[in-house]
Structure formats: structure tokens, C-alpha cells
Enzyme design. Sequence first.
Site, PDB file in Angstrom:
ATOM      1  CG  ASP A 124      33.808 -11.446  13.919  1.00  0.00           C
ATOM      2  OD1 ASP A 124      34.101 -11.213  12.711  1.00  0.00           O
ATOM      3  OD2 ASP A 124      34.273 -11.712  14.555  1.00  0.00           O
ATOM      4  CG  ASP A 125      32.658 -17.063  15.598  1.00  0.00           C
ATOM      5  OD1 ASP A 125      33.235 -16.143  16.082  1.00  0.00           O
ATOM      6  OD2 ASP A 125      31.601 -16.595  16.567  1.00  0.00           O
ATOM      7  CG  HIS A 175      37.297 -15.016  14.447  1.00  0.00           C
ATOM      8  ND1 HIS A 175      38.343 -14.554  15.084  1.00  0.00           N
ATOM      9  CD2 HIS A 175      36.672 -15.780  14.615  1.00  0.00           C
ATOM     10  CE1 HIS A 175      37.175 -13.422  15.922  1.00  0.00           C
ATOM     11  NE2 HIS A 175      36.445 -14.535  15.615  1.00  0.00           N
ATOM     12  CG  HIS A 179      36.367 -18.193  18.630  1.00  0.00           C
ATOM     13  ND1 HIS A 179      35.705 -17.706  19.967  1.00  0.00           N
ATOM     14  CD2 HIS A 179      35.430 -17.278  17.929  1.00  0.00           C
ATOM     15  CE1 HIS A 179      34.890 -16.702  19.723  1.00  0.00           C
ATOM     16  NE2 HIS A 179      35.158 -16.319  18.660  1.00  0.00           N
ATOM     17  CG  HIS A 271      29.019 -12.967  15.530  1.00  0.00           C
ATOM     18  ND1 HIS A 271      28.802 -12.429  16.362  1.00  0.00           N
ATOM     19  CD2 HIS A 271      30.242 -14.108  16.242  1.00  0.00           C
ATOM     20  CE1 HIS A 271      29.474 -11.913  17.104  1.00  0.00           C
ATOM     21  NE2 HIS A 271      30.124 -12.801  17.167  1.00  0.00           N
TER      22      HIS A 271
END
Length: 303
Positions: A124-125, A175, A179, A271
Site C-alpha cells: 500500500d500507499d 487506495h 488516504h 507498505h
Amino acid sequence: MTHKAARGARGGVRSAGARALKATALVLAGAALVAGCGGQQAVPTDDAKAPGAGAGNGAGLSVPSQRHETPAAPTAPAAPAARTAPSIPEQTSKPDARLPAPLVNMDIAHAAEDGGKAVNLTIDDGPDPVWTPKILKILKKNHAKAVFCMVGPQAEAHPELVKRVVAEGHLLCDHSVSHDTGMDHKPENYQKDQILKAARQIEKASGGVKPLYYRAPGGAFTPYSRQIAAAAGMRPVGWNVDSKDFEQPGAAAILRTVRNQLSNGPTLLFHDGGGDRSQTAAALGELLPWLRENGYAFSFPVR
């Protein structure tokens, strides 16, 4: 002819005329009597309505034997049936009929497509210009595939990395834009914008490849956001194992957490963005060979 004979002839004519008038009156009276029977009036037949039909002889008048019903008014076309969501196998969530119908299952996915002893790596991210390339290198070395859950502006800023992720056989996941881990408490229009705008940013950065999954930041899903994502073709995806790598506890701690939680299910959370991910990269460098050695395969979340 004598005057007497002439008077007789004229009298005969007058008598004949009187008789004719009387006969006419009787005929008309009889017609009126017949027309009044049953409370019905004589009506012209279709022929009598035509030009010249029955002209001059009273034809075209008839007495209907029974009263005809007024034809029913034409039935208005039926309204189109309400649009219903297509049947999606194994979906347990009930779609909201007011929203676009889901194209894929709107339940939160956790299982692996391949089933059995398989894991789903989710990262993620990102994409991040420092850490994403390092993690891609580790994945390639271990013949592992992953789902990259990208933040829209990050994808927009680094399209070359998005294209590389796709080229190396990994899948894309939306995503959101900001965020925002509290987006489940925000208005629906905000949620919709966060999801769909990020999807467009990721698709454009990839060169036309759409994200196949949606992961709410911090797991902040709502029934609304799940259906909006599914209606755009993105399966909501959760996780079973949280590596806690964002806390930067050290590579050994990350590795230990994942091993201890594998029994929770197949979807693992890591991540590549949001900070220094050197510990994540180091942990993955040890974890992926260990998974292979212990009979695990690498899969993708169910769709």
C-alpha cells in the site's frame, strides 16, 4: 265532360290525396313506435354514413338488437422494469437499488484465487520512487506477484512506476485520493469522489490499465463505498495479516508478526509508501523465500 262529372273527378282526386296522406301518417307513426321500443334509438348503419347510402328511401335506418359496449381505452405501454443488479455468485451483500449495480462482488475479499496454501501479497500507499523499485526487485527475484494499492496522486506523479508494476505482472488497486482513514464518516459524495478520481488517476498513469481492486484507507469501508467501487469494476479487498511495518518495528519484528498471523488467512498487508520502508524491504527479502520453502504459493485476492 259535364259539370257534374268534372266535380266527381275532382272529388275523387281529393279523396285519393286524403287517403295517401292518411296512409303516410300511419307509416310514420308506426316507425316512431318501433324506434321507441326498448328505450333504444334508431341509429344509422355504417352504410348510411357513407355518402349517398340509402338516399331518398329511408334505407340506412336500423334498430340495433343490443347495446354495444364502449371499446376499452388503449392500454398505456407498461413502464420499463426497474433495473436490477446482476446476480453475482457468492455475494452476500445486498446492493442498494438506488446506486449503480455492482459489476463485481462487493463483499470484502480476503481469500486467494488459487485457494489451498496460497498467500496474497498486498502493498500500500505507493508508488514511491525509492521503495517501490526496491520491492519490485525483491518480488521479481522470488517469482512472486503482488497487488499494489496506489494513492491516486502518487500514481499520477510516478506513471513510469505504475507502468513498471503492470509490466512485471502485478495488479493495481485503488487506495483513494487522500488516504483519509476517516472517510467512512464523510458524506457519500466525498467517498465517491475519493474512489473514482483515484481510479482515473491510476488508469491514466498506467497507460489505460484499470485497477481491479479497491482498498479503503485504514479499512474504512462503508456499504456505499463498496458498491461504488464494485460498480466501477473494483473488488473491495481487506487483509488477514497486518505486518505492522508502518510502525517500523524492525525487519525481524515484521517477519515474526507475519509468521505468527499466517493462520488468520491469506491476504498480507505491507507498505511501499508513506515513509522509510527499508525495514519492509528487508523483511520481504527473508519472508518470500521462507514462504516458498514452506509450501506457500503466491496468488491474487478473489474477484
